[in-house]
Design a protein around this motif. Sequence first.
Motif, PDB file in Angstrom:
ATOM      1  N   LYS A  13       0.836  -1.214   0.000  1.00 41.17           N
ATOM      2  CA  LYS A  13       0.000   0.000   0.000  1.00 41.17           C
ATOM      3  C   LYS A  13       0.865   1.256   0.000  1.00 41.17           C
ATOM      4  N   ILE A  14       1.954   1.227   0.761  1.00 40.05           N
ATOM      5  CA  ILE A  14       2.861   2.381   0.804  1.00 40.05           C
ATOM      6  C   ILE A  14       3.485   2.612  -0.563  1.00 40.05           C
ATOM      7  N   VAL A  15       4.016   1.547  -1.161  1.00 36.21           N
ATOM      8  CA  VAL A  15       4.660   1.668  -2.475  1.00 36.21           C
ATOM      9  C   VAL A  15       3.643   2.118  -3.521  1.00 36.21           C
ATOM     10  N   ARG A  16       2.454   1.540  -3.476  1.00 32.62           N
ATOM     11  CA  ARG A  16       1.415   1.904  -4.437  1.00 32.62           C
ATOM     12  C   ARG A  16       1.020   3.374  -4.290  1.00 32.62           C
ATOM     13  N   ARG A  17       0.858   3.817  -3.052  1.00 28.19           N
ATOM     14  CA  ARG A  17       0.468   5.210  -2.822  1.00 28.19           C
ATOM     15  C   ARG A  17       1.510   6.164  -3.421  1.00 28.19           C
ATOM     16  N   ILE A  18       2.770   5.852  -3.202  1.00 25.92           N
ATOM     17  CA  ILE A  18       3.833   6.726  -3.706  1.00 25.92           C
ATOM     18  C   ILE A  18       3.901   6.663  -5.234  1.00 25.92           C
ATOM     19  N   TRP A  19       3.852   5.453  -5.793  1.00 27.72           N
ATOM     20  CA  TRP A  19       4.022   5.294  -7.238  1.00 27.72           C
ATOM     21  C   TRP A  19       2.786   5.750  -8.007  1.00 27.72           C
ATOM     22  N   ILE A  20       1.634   5.241  -7.627  1.00 27.44           N
ATOM     23  CA  ILE A  20       0.414   5.511  -8.405  1.00 27.44           C
ATOM     24  C   ILE A  20      -0.220   6.847  -8.012  1.00 27.44           C
ATOM     25  N   ASP A  21      -0.491   7.012  -6.733  1.00 21.45           N
ATOM     26  CA  ASP A  21      -1.210   8.212  -6.292  1.00 21.45           C
ATOM     27  C   ASP A  21      -0.366   9.472  -6.420  1.00 21.45           C
ATOM     28  N   GLN A  22       0.925   9.371  -6.051  1.00 22.56           N
ATOM     29  CA  GLN A  22       1.800  10.537  -6.129  1.00 22.56           C
ATOM     30  C   GLN A  22       2.556  10.602  -7.453  1.00 22.56           C
ATOM     31  N   GLY A  23       2.562   9.501  -8.207  1.00 25.89           N
ATOM     32  CA  GLY A  23       3.222   9.470  -9.506  1.00 25.89           C
ATOM     33  C   GLY A  23       4.735   9.559  -9.446  1.00 25.89           C
ATOM     34  N   ASP A  24       5.333   9.062  -8.370  1.00 28.44           N
ATOM     35  CA  ASP A  24       6.782   9.180  -8.183  1.00 28.44           C
ATOM     36  C   ASP A  24       7.428   7.796  -8.093  1.00 28.44           C
ATOM     37  N   SER A  25       7.794   7.246  -9.246  1.00 29.07           N
ATOM     38  CA  SER A  25       8.370   5.899  -9.287  1.00 29.07           C
ATOM     39  C   SER A  25       9.704   5.823  -8.551  1.00 29.07           C
ATOM     40  N   LYS A  26      10.498   6.884  -8.634  1.00 29.31           N
ATOM     41  CA  LYS A  26      11.804   6.883  -7.959  1.00 29.31           C
ATOM     42  C   LYS A  26      11.634   6.773  -6.445  1.00 29.31           C
ATOM     43  N   GLU A  27      10.752   7.556  -5.878  1.00 31.20           N
ATOM     44  CA  GLU A  27      10.531   7.509  -4.430  1.00 31.20           C
ATOM     45  C   GLU A  27       9.887   6.182  -4.019  1.00 31.20           C
ATOM     46  N   ALA A  28       9.053   5.621  -4.885  1.00 34.78           N
ATOM     47  CA  ALA A  28       8.438   4.326  -4.590  1.00 34.78           C
ATOM     48  C   ALA A  28       9.505   3.229  -4.513  1.00 34.78           C
ATOM     49  N   ILE A  29      10.449   3.265  -5.441  1.00 32.48           N
ATOM     50  CA  ILE A  29      11.534   2.273  -5.428  1.00 32.48           C
ATOM     51  C   ILE A  29      12.420   2.495  -4.210  1.00 32.48           C
ATOM     52  N   LYS A  30      12.693   3.756  -3.875  1.00 32.25           N
ATOM     53  CA  LYS A  30      13.476   4.040  -2.665  1.00 32.25           C
ATOM     54  C   LYS A  30      12.788   3.476  -1.427  1.00 32.25           C
ATOM     55  N   ALA A  31      11.472   3.641  -1.338  1.00 29.78           N
ATOM     56  CA  ALA A  31      10.716   3.100  -0.200  1.00 29.78           C
ATOM     57  C   ALA A  31      10.793   1.582  -0.185  1.00 29.78           C
ATOM     58  N   LEU A  32      10.672   0.967  -1.353  1.00 25.84           N
ATOM     59  CA  LEU A  32      10.768  -0.480  -1.468  1.00 25.84           C
ATOM     60  C   LEU A  32      12.128  -0.982  -0.990  1.00 25.84           C
ATOM     61  N   VAL A  33      13.173  -0.282  -1.375  1.00 27.50           N
ATOM     62  CA  VAL A  33      14.533  -0.668  -0.964  1.00 27.50           C
ATOM     63  C   VAL A  33      14.673  -0.578   0.554  1.00 27.50           C
ATOM     64  N   LYS A  34      14.158   0.497   1.139  1.00 25.18           N
ATOM     65  CA  LYS A  34      14.246   0.677   2.593  1.00 25.18           C
ATOM     66  C   LYS A  34      13.494  -0.402   3.355  1.00 25.18           C
ATOM     67  N   MET A  35      12.412  -0.901   2.791  1.00 23.99           N
ATOM     68  CA  MET A  35      11.579  -1.894   3.471  1.00 23.99           C
ATOM     69  C   MET A  35      12.279  -3.231   3.653  1.00 23.99           C
ATOM     70  N   LYS A  36      13.195  -3.540   2.748  1.00 21.75           N
ATOM     71  CA  LYS A  36      13.900  -4.825   2.775  1.00 21.75           C
ATOM     72  C   LYS A  36      12.919  -6.001   2.792  1.00 21.75           C
TER      73      LYS A  36
END
Length: 165
Positions: A13-36
């Motif tokens: 949900k966090i990754v989706r919100r950042i990527w889809i809702d905010q339209g920021d693929s770079k920040e979504a990938i950064k969040a994904l990396v941090k989540m491990k």
Amino acid sequence: MSSAMTNRLNNLKIVRRIWIDQGDSKEAIKALVKMKDLPLASDMLGQLLRPECKKHLTLELCSLLLPVIIDLIKENYEEHISTALKASMLLYSSFSGMIEENLQLFNSNPNIAQMDINAEARISKCQACKRGFGEVKRIIIERAADFSQMTDLALLSRRVVKAIK
């Protein structure tokens, strides 16, 4: 199991919100990396492998995704390894020419980074990607015996090692 799936859903949900809702693929990938969260990372990489998602790939995303790919190749789950190998092939085929070209330009004129801030950032990403692809190749070679027991992975891993220079 319920706790793990709830955690994965929350991460998704966090990754989706950042990527889809905010339209920021770079920040979504950064969040994904941090989540491990490697299973989620594998699922996300699987989605990025779809032909229509290739347009979202950038050199910066490549540099962010390579550490995740490396972690997935170290995993014991065949599906994670397979997804990581396919993703590394896609990224390498998409960006290896650009990486080599930029690194050659930098090596022939080391002062270019001092004159152009964008060039400095691009060179840094290219160097990170070059190291990342080298690490992918090293790990695949190191795990060749493990992969030989899994026919599809053995073939795929040989293709990746052959492709990465």
